[in-house]
Design a protein around this motif. Structure first.
Motif, PDB file in Angstrom:
ATOM      1  N   THR A  98       0.849  -1.181   0.000  1.00 27.71           N
ATOM      2  CA  THR A  98       0.000   0.000   0.000  1.00 27.71           C
ATOM      3  C   THR A  98       0.882   1.227   0.000  1.00 27.71           C
ATOM      4  N   TYR A  99       0.664   2.095  -0.979  1.00 28.07           N
ATOM      5  CA  TYR A  99       1.479   3.308  -1.091  1.00 28.07           C
ATOM      6  C   TYR A  99       0.593   4.440  -1.596  1.00 28.07           C
ATOM      7  N   ASP A 111       0.235  11.281  -2.149  1.00 23.31           N
ATOM      8  CA  ASP A 111       0.982  11.936  -1.083  1.00 23.31           C
ATOM      9  C   ASP A 111       2.077  12.836  -1.647  1.00 23.31           C
ATOM     10  N   SER A 123      -4.066   4.114  -1.900  1.00 18.64           N
ATOM     11  CA  SER A 123      -4.419   4.986  -0.781  1.00 18.64           C
ATOM     12  C   SER A 123      -4.443   4.147   0.488  1.00 18.64           C
ATOM     13  N   GLY A 124      -4.222   4.813   1.623  1.00 23.31           N
ATOM     14  CA  GLY A 124      -4.154   4.113   2.893  1.00 23.31           C
ATOM     15  C   GLY A 124      -2.772   4.241   3.516  1.00 23.31           C
ATOM     16  N   TYR A 125      -2.614   3.650   4.672  1.00 26.63           N
ATOM     17  CA  TYR A 125      -1.353   3.724   5.399  1.00 26.63           C
ATOM     18  C   TYR A 125      -0.287   2.903   4.679  1.00 26.63           C
ATOM     19  N   THR A 126       0.874   3.490   4.469  1.00 29.18           N
ATOM     20  CA  THR A 126       1.940   2.804   3.742  1.00 29.18           C
ATOM     21  C   THR A 126       2.286   1.476   4.400  1.00 29.18           C
ATOM     22  N   THR A 127       2.203   0.408   3.618  1.00 29.05           N
ATOM     23  CA  THR A 127       2.468  -0.943   4.108  1.00 29.05           C
ATOM     24  C   THR A 127       3.205  -1.731   3.038  1.00 29.05           C
TER      25      THR A 127
END
Length: 354
Positions: free
Chosen positions: A174-175, A179, A257-261
């Protein structure tokens, strides 16, 4: 055994200590090429950037001076100018532009390392691979993790039955695409240039890495894509997909989209491996291996794997050696991701085998 698992975590099992230096023309000077690839090539052991190709006069001037390289625009590159100043071509343009730039390199007799995915569609990727085969030039799909010594050491451990028989693999990348300074006009959100969204740009990482670790080819794939943000109206913002590898199944996700994982887990009959972070180009790896014999953890390795990637490529070209992440490797992922897109449209499981 576990205590010695990563004793040689930085040793290059592919390094033949070649003589000479591979001169590389960098075609496409976007953010990744400028921030990651060019510095890696410039500091590598066996290659150097000698030609810069960009549509921006400002970038040509800046990068040409920084790397003391000849700077060309795309028309000059296609026309074969400065052809004697480079031995190989690194293609880092948007996906749909890979084909013409690789065709030029092949026509000029230059070895090619092309960013992944190979193209925006499977048909164009097949034409790209054929162009290199027809001209007899080496082609490498730029899977940097395959060249990283620690990943290759982990592959050796897994293929040797380190966690028993593989059962399941889980991968998430997830990236947030919007941003920082990246706005909605970027090429990754243009279906014509990108081919797909998060699936092609991010989902390819866990897919290819698992294939590499276990030397597995997909049998079938199924999945779903969805978009909620306005900027992602024409590409997949989120992709969740599964791949049947025959003896085990991979479950993967990719999101813009979302928290970088960036996390990868492989689970076997006798243990598991967790890599977190796993896929970022400048991230230090944190690898945990757990079996009935105990647990071992390696922290802070892998941040220079882009440099390893280009040295691996240069080593193979200079010595005439094998390239594992070749064009066919890239095509297997293209076929699999194309099957995922078909599945998302039809709701059915799609066969991947030729």
């Amino acid at each position: 055994m576990l205590e010695n698992l990563f004793a040689d975590a930085v040793a290059r099992d592919w390094d033949d200590s070649p003589e000479g230096t591979l001169r590389i023309a960098v075609v496409g000077c976007g953010g990744h090429a400028r921030a990651v690839s060019l510095p890696a090539i410039a500091t590598a052991d066996y290659c150097e950037p000698t030609v810069i190709v960009s549509g921006s006069a400002e970038k040509r001037a800046e990068l040409g001076e920084t790397y003391m390289a000849t700077a060309l625009d795309y028309h000059e590159y296609t026309a074969g100018q400065a052809v004697d100043e480079y031995d190989a071509v690194y293609v880092s343009t948007p996906n749909r532009l890979h084909l013409p730039h690789v065709e030029t390199a092949a026509r000029l007799g230059k070895a090619v390392i092309c960013e992944k995915p190979l193209e925006a569609t499977l048909e164009r990727a097949e034409r790209l691979v054929a162009a290199c085969e027809n001209e007899g030039v080496p082609l490498m799909t730029a899977y940097r993790m395959q060249a990283a010594p620690v990943v290759r050491r982990l592959r050796e451990f897994l293929r040797g039955g380190g966690i028993g028989e593989p059962q399941r693999a889980f991968g998430d990348f997830t990236y947030p695409a919007l941003d920082g300074e990246r706005g909605p006009d970027q090429w990754r959100l243009d279906p014509e240039l990108a081919g797909a969204g998060a699936l092609f740009d991010l989902g390819i990482y866990p897919l290819n890495t698992v294939r590499f670790l276990f030397d597995s080819d997909p049998v079938a794939a199924w999945g779903d894509t969805r978009s909620t943000g306005e900027a992602f109206a024409e590409v997949d913002e989120h992709s969740d997909f599964s791949v049947d590898f025959g003896e085990y199944v991979g479950n993967f996700s990719a999101s813009f989209s979302g928290y970088t994982t960036t996390r990868l887990t492989v689970q076997g009959t006798h243990g598991r491996v967790v890599v977190d972070p796993a896929f970022g180009s400048t991230e230090d790896r944190d690898i945990m291996v757990e079996t009935k014999a105990g647990r071992v953890r390696l922290v802070g390795v892998g941040a220079n794997e882009t440099r390893e990637e280009f040295d691996y490529f240069a080593n193979a070209v200079l010595t005439g050696g094998e390239i594992e992440s070749d064009g066919e490797d890239g095509l297997v992922d293209m076929r699999t991701m194309t099957a995922v897109l078909e599945s998302a449209e039809t709701g059915s499981r799609v066969d991947v085998r030729n």
